[in-house]
Structures are given as C-alpha cells and as structure tokens.
Motif scaffolding. Structure first.
Motif, PDB file in Angstrom:
ATOM      1  N   ALA A  29       0.847  -1.191   0.000  1.00 26.89           N
ATOM      2  CA  ALA A  29       0.000   0.000   0.000  1.00 26.89           C
ATOM      3  C   ALA A  29       0.877   1.233   0.000  1.00 26.89           C
ATOM      4  CB  ALA A  29      -0.897   0.004   1.227  1.00 26.89           C
ATOM      5  N   GLY A  30       0.494   2.223  -0.743  1.00 21.52           N
ATOM      6  CA  GLY A  30       1.270   3.454  -0.808  1.00 21.52           C
ATOM      7  C   GLY A  30       0.991   4.345   0.377  1.00 21.52           C
ATOM      8  N   ARG A  31       2.052   4.913   0.927  1.00 22.24           N
ATOM      9  CA  ARG A  31       1.902   5.862   2.019  1.00 22.24           C
ATOM     10  C   ARG A  31       3.103   6.779   2.022  1.00 22.24           C
ATOM     11  NH1 ARG A  31       5.525   4.050   5.631  1.00 22.24           N
ATOM     12  NH2 ARG A  31       5.778   1.840   5.834  1.00 22.24           N
ATOM     13  N   ALA A  32       2.968   7.886   2.639  1.00 22.84           N
ATOM     14  CA  ALA A  32       4.072   8.839   2.707  1.00 22.84           C
ATOM     15  C   ALA A  32       5.209   8.246   3.526  1.00 22.84           C
ATOM     16  CB  ALA A  32       3.594  10.143   3.330  1.00 22.84           C
ATOM     17  N   GLU A  33       6.429   8.518   3.136  1.00 20.03           N
ATOM     18  CA  GLU A  33       7.590   7.955   3.811  1.00 20.03           C
ATOM     19  C   GLU A  33       7.718   8.440   5.247  1.00 20.03           C
ATOM     20  OE1 GLU A  33       9.662   5.590   2.757  1.00 20.03           O
ATOM     21  OE2 GLU A  33       8.402   5.426   0.986  1.00 20.03           O
ATOM     22  N   ASP A  34       7.327   9.673   5.515  1.00 19.84           N
ATOM     23  CA  ASP A  34       7.496  10.212   6.848  1.00 19.84           C
ATOM     24  C   ASP A  34       6.237  10.095   7.705  1.00 19.84           C
ATOM     25  OD1 ASP A  34       6.075  11.974   5.323  1.00 19.84           O
ATOM     26  OD2 ASP A  34       6.978  13.766   6.188  1.00 19.84           O
ATOM     27  N   ALA A  35       5.240   9.367   7.232  1.00 19.15           N
ATOM     28  CA  ALA A  35       4.003   9.220   8.003  1.00 19.15           C
ATOM     29  C   ALA A  35       4.282   8.372   9.241  1.00 19.15           C
ATOM     30  CB  ALA A  35       2.929   8.561   7.145  1.00 19.15           C
ATOM     31  N   ALA A  36       3.659   8.723  10.331  1.00 21.90           N
ATOM     32  CA  ALA A  36       3.853   7.987  11.571  1.00 21.90           C
ATOM     33  C   ALA A  36       3.142   6.642  11.492  1.00 21.90           C
ATOM     34  CB  ALA A  36       3.312   8.797  12.746  1.00 21.90           C
ATOM     35  N   ARG A  37       3.841   5.615  11.907  1.00 24.10           N
ATOM     36  CA  ARG A  37       3.257   4.284  11.922  1.00 24.10           C
ATOM     37  C   ARG A  37       2.528   4.087  13.242  1.00 24.10           C
ATOM     38  NH1 ARG A  37       8.155   0.615   9.493  1.00 24.10           N
ATOM     39  NH2 ARG A  37       8.235   1.649   7.484  1.00 24.10           N
ATOM     40  N   PRO A  38       1.404   3.360  13.220  1.00 29.13           N
ATOM     41  CA  PRO A  38       0.711   3.114  14.483  1.00 29.13           C
ATOM     42  C   PRO A  38       1.554   2.199  15.362  1.00 29.13           C
ATOM     43  CG  PRO A  38      -0.325   1.914  12.704  1.00 29.13           C
ATOM     44  CD  PRO A  38       0.720   2.797  12.080  1.00 29.13           C
ATOM     45  N   ARG A  39       1.641   2.521  16.639  1.00 31.56           N
ATOM     46  CA  ARG A  39       2.440   1.731  17.565  1.00 31.56           C
ATOM     47  C   ARG A  39       1.591   1.353  18.772  1.00 31.56           C
ATOM     48  NH1 ARG A  39       8.403   4.444  17.538  1.00 31.56           N
ATOM     49  NH2 ARG A  39       8.533   4.630  15.298  1.00 31.56           N
ATOM     50  N   ALA A  40       2.042   0.328  19.434  1.00 32.42           N
ATOM     51  CA  ALA A  40       1.360  -0.083  20.647  1.00 32.42           C
ATOM     52  C   ALA A  40       1.560   0.982  21.718  1.00 32.42           C
ATOM     53  CB  ALA A  40       1.918  -1.417  21.135  1.00 32.42           C
ATOM     54  N   ARG A  41       0.574   1.114  22.560  1.00 36.27           N
ATOM     55  CA  ARG A  41       0.690   2.086  23.642  1.00 36.27           C
ATOM     56  C   ARG A  41       1.755   1.635  24.631  1.00 36.27           C
ATOM     57  NH1 ARG A  41      -5.202   2.187  25.697  1.00 36.27           N
ATOM     58  NH2 ARG A  41      -4.982   0.054  25.033  1.00 36.27           N
ATOM     59  N   PRO A  42       2.479   2.552  25.228  1.00 36.62           N
ATOM     60  CA  PRO A  42       3.478   2.159  26.223  1.00 36.62           C
ATOM     61  C   PRO A  42       2.792   1.616  27.467  1.00 36.62           C
ATOM     62  CG  PRO A  42       3.288   4.531  26.141  1.00 36.62           C
ATOM     63  CD  PRO A  42       2.454   3.991  25.014  1.00 36.62           C
ATOM     64  N   PRO A  43       3.436   0.699  28.194  1.00 38.38           N
ATOM     65  CA  PRO A  43       2.819   0.153  29.391  1.00 38.38           C
ATOM     66  C   PRO A  43       2.638   1.233  30.450  1.00 38.38           C
ATOM     67  CG  PRO A  43       5.090  -0.548  29.221  1.00 38.38           C
ATOM     68  CD  PRO A  43       4.754   0.151  27.939  1.00 38.38           C
ATOM     69  N   LEU A  44       1.628   1.053  31.262  1.00 38.27           N
ATOM     70  CA  LEU A  44       1.325   2.042  32.289  1.00 38.27           C
ATOM     71  C   LEU A  44       2.301   1.986  33.456  1.00 38.27           C
ATOM     72  CD1 LEU A  44      -2.543   1.708  32.374  1.00 38.27           C
ATOM     73  CD2 LEU A  44      -1.181   3.479  31.274  1.00 38.27           C
ATOM     74  N   GLY A  45       2.987   0.867  33.634  1.00 34.57           N
ATOM     75  CA  GLY A  45       3.941   0.753  34.712  1.00 34.57           C
ATOM     76  C   GLY A  45       3.305   0.394  36.046  1.00 34.57           C
ATOM     77  N   LEU A  46       2.051  -0.010  36.045  1.00 36.68           N
ATOM     78  CA  LEU A  46       1.383  -0.370  37.284  1.00 36.68           C
ATOM     79  C   LEU A  46       1.802  -1.749  37.762  1.00 36.68           C
ATOM     80  CD1 LEU A  46      -2.221   0.810  36.368  1.00 36.68           C
ATOM     81  CD2 LEU A  46      -0.517   2.021  37.725  1.00 36.68           C
ATOM     82  N   ILE A  47       2.021  -2.664  36.826  1.00 37.21           N
ATOM     83  CA  ILE A  47       2.335  -4.042  37.155  1.00 37.21           C
ATOM     84  C   ILE A  47       3.584  -4.442  36.388  1.00 37.21           C
ATOM     85  CG2 ILE A  47       1.510  -6.411  37.042  1.00 37.21           C
ATOM     86  CD1 ILE A  47      -1.313  -5.312  37.324  1.00 37.21           C
ATOM     87  N   LEU A  48       4.531  -5.041  37.100  1.00 34.46           N
ATOM     88  CA  LEU A  48       5.801  -5.454  36.506  1.00 34.46           C
ATOM     89  C   LEU A  48       5.756  -6.931  36.154  1.00 34.46           C
ATOM     90  CD1 LEU A  48       8.052  -3.694  39.144  1.00 34.46           C
ATOM     91  CD2 LEU A  48       7.399  -2.830  36.901  1.00 34.46           C
ATOM     92  N   ARG A  49       6.690  -7.353  35.302  1.00 32.31           N
ATOM     93  CA  ARG A  49       6.799  -8.763  34.948  1.00 32.31           C
ATOM     94  C   ARG A  49       7.736  -9.466  35.919  1.00 32.31           C
ATOM     95  NH1 ARG A  49       7.856  -8.976  28.590  1.00 32.31           N
ATOM     96  NH2 ARG A  49       9.882  -8.307  29.307  1.00 32.31           N
ATOM     97  N   VAL A  50       7.466 -10.748  36.161  1.00 34.02           N
ATOM     98  CA  VAL A  50       8.372 -11.561  36.965  1.00 34.02           C
ATOM     99  C   VAL A  50       9.549 -11.913  36.080  1.00 34.02           C
ATOM    100  CG1 VAL A  50       8.644 -13.710  38.234  1.00 34.02           C
ATOM    101  CG2 VAL A  50       6.482 -12.481  38.337  1.00 34.02           C
TER     102      VAL A  50
END
Length: 150
Positions: A29-50
C-alpha cells in the motif's frame, strides 16, 4: 532493418515516465515515507513482569487458589510494585487461543489492579475452560482468586 531505413534525426530529449509508488508496487500500500506508523501504547507501569528465577521457584512451590477457569499463586516479595507472570498451557488451545486468553487475563488484571498487592508476585494460570469463557467471567473469576490469594 538496414541503417538506410533509420531516421537521421535524433528524437528530442524527454523526461522518463514516472510511475507513482502505489502503482509501482502492487503488493504494498502506498503511504508517505514520513508518516507515523501506528504503535502499541506504552505500558502504564502499574504491574511489573516476573523476571528472576528465584521468584519463579517460590511461585512453583506456592499453593494455588482455584476459581474455575483461572488459578492464582501468590508469594510475598520486596519490590517497587506487584509482579505478574502468566501460565497458559497447550491444553487451553492453539497459540492463537492461548494468546487471546493471556491478553484477556492481562486486561482483567489491569482493570481490577486495586486487589493486587504491591509487595507480591503472582502467577496467573488458565484451565481449558478459559478458552470458551467470556471476558466478564474471566474478570470475575480472577478477582475472586486474587482476593482469596491475598
């Protein structure tokens, strides 16, 4: 053809034909080279991983609180916040099903994070019945298990 049949005049210089990018690559699909790509939201930091092996060893020896279709094991650890690991085995279903159950459990845990103690590590698991359970059923069962484990 013979050289005598060719015209002696050179054609005028022309700019090369330009094909637009979307038409040049039909599979992309054609898109502008400098267009922002959708990204996952950053974690909230409430719960950590073991992350450390010792915590996993303590969780393996802990008693499991079962509330079908989920179970929870809890151990007290010092740290900056609650730590959580998920155990969704192959008996639950194929990889797509296991990942869906894991995402639902993670979302249910974040939705009811007030029950989670900040000085504890949790191992949250699912039984095969979790694959067919609704999100509301998973959320309620997980909240019951977390309260029982505390």
């Amino acid at each position: 053809m013979r050289e005598a049949d060719l015209p002696a005049e050179q054609p005028e210089a022309q700019e090369e034909a330009r094909i637009p990018d979307p038409d040049a690559h039909t599979r992309r699909a054609g898109r502008a080279e400098d267009a922002a790509r959708p990204r996952a939201r950053p974690p909230l930091g409430l719960i950590l991983r073991v992350r450390d092996r010792a915590t996993f060893a303590h969780l393996a020896r802990a008693r499991a609180c079962r509330c079908d279709p989920v179970w929870v094991r809890r151990v007290a650890v010092g740290g900056a916040g609650p730590q959580v690991a998920f155990a969704v085995g192959r008996r639950v279903g194929n990889a797509v099903t296991r990942n869906r159950v894991r995402r639902r459990l993670r979302t249910a845990l974040l939705a009811d994070h007030t029950v989670v103690r900040s000085d504890s590590a949790y191992l949250v698991g699912a039984t095969p019945a979790a694959a067919g359970a609704s999100f509301a059923e998973l959320r309620d069962a997980l909240a019951d298990c977390l309260r029982a484990a505390a």
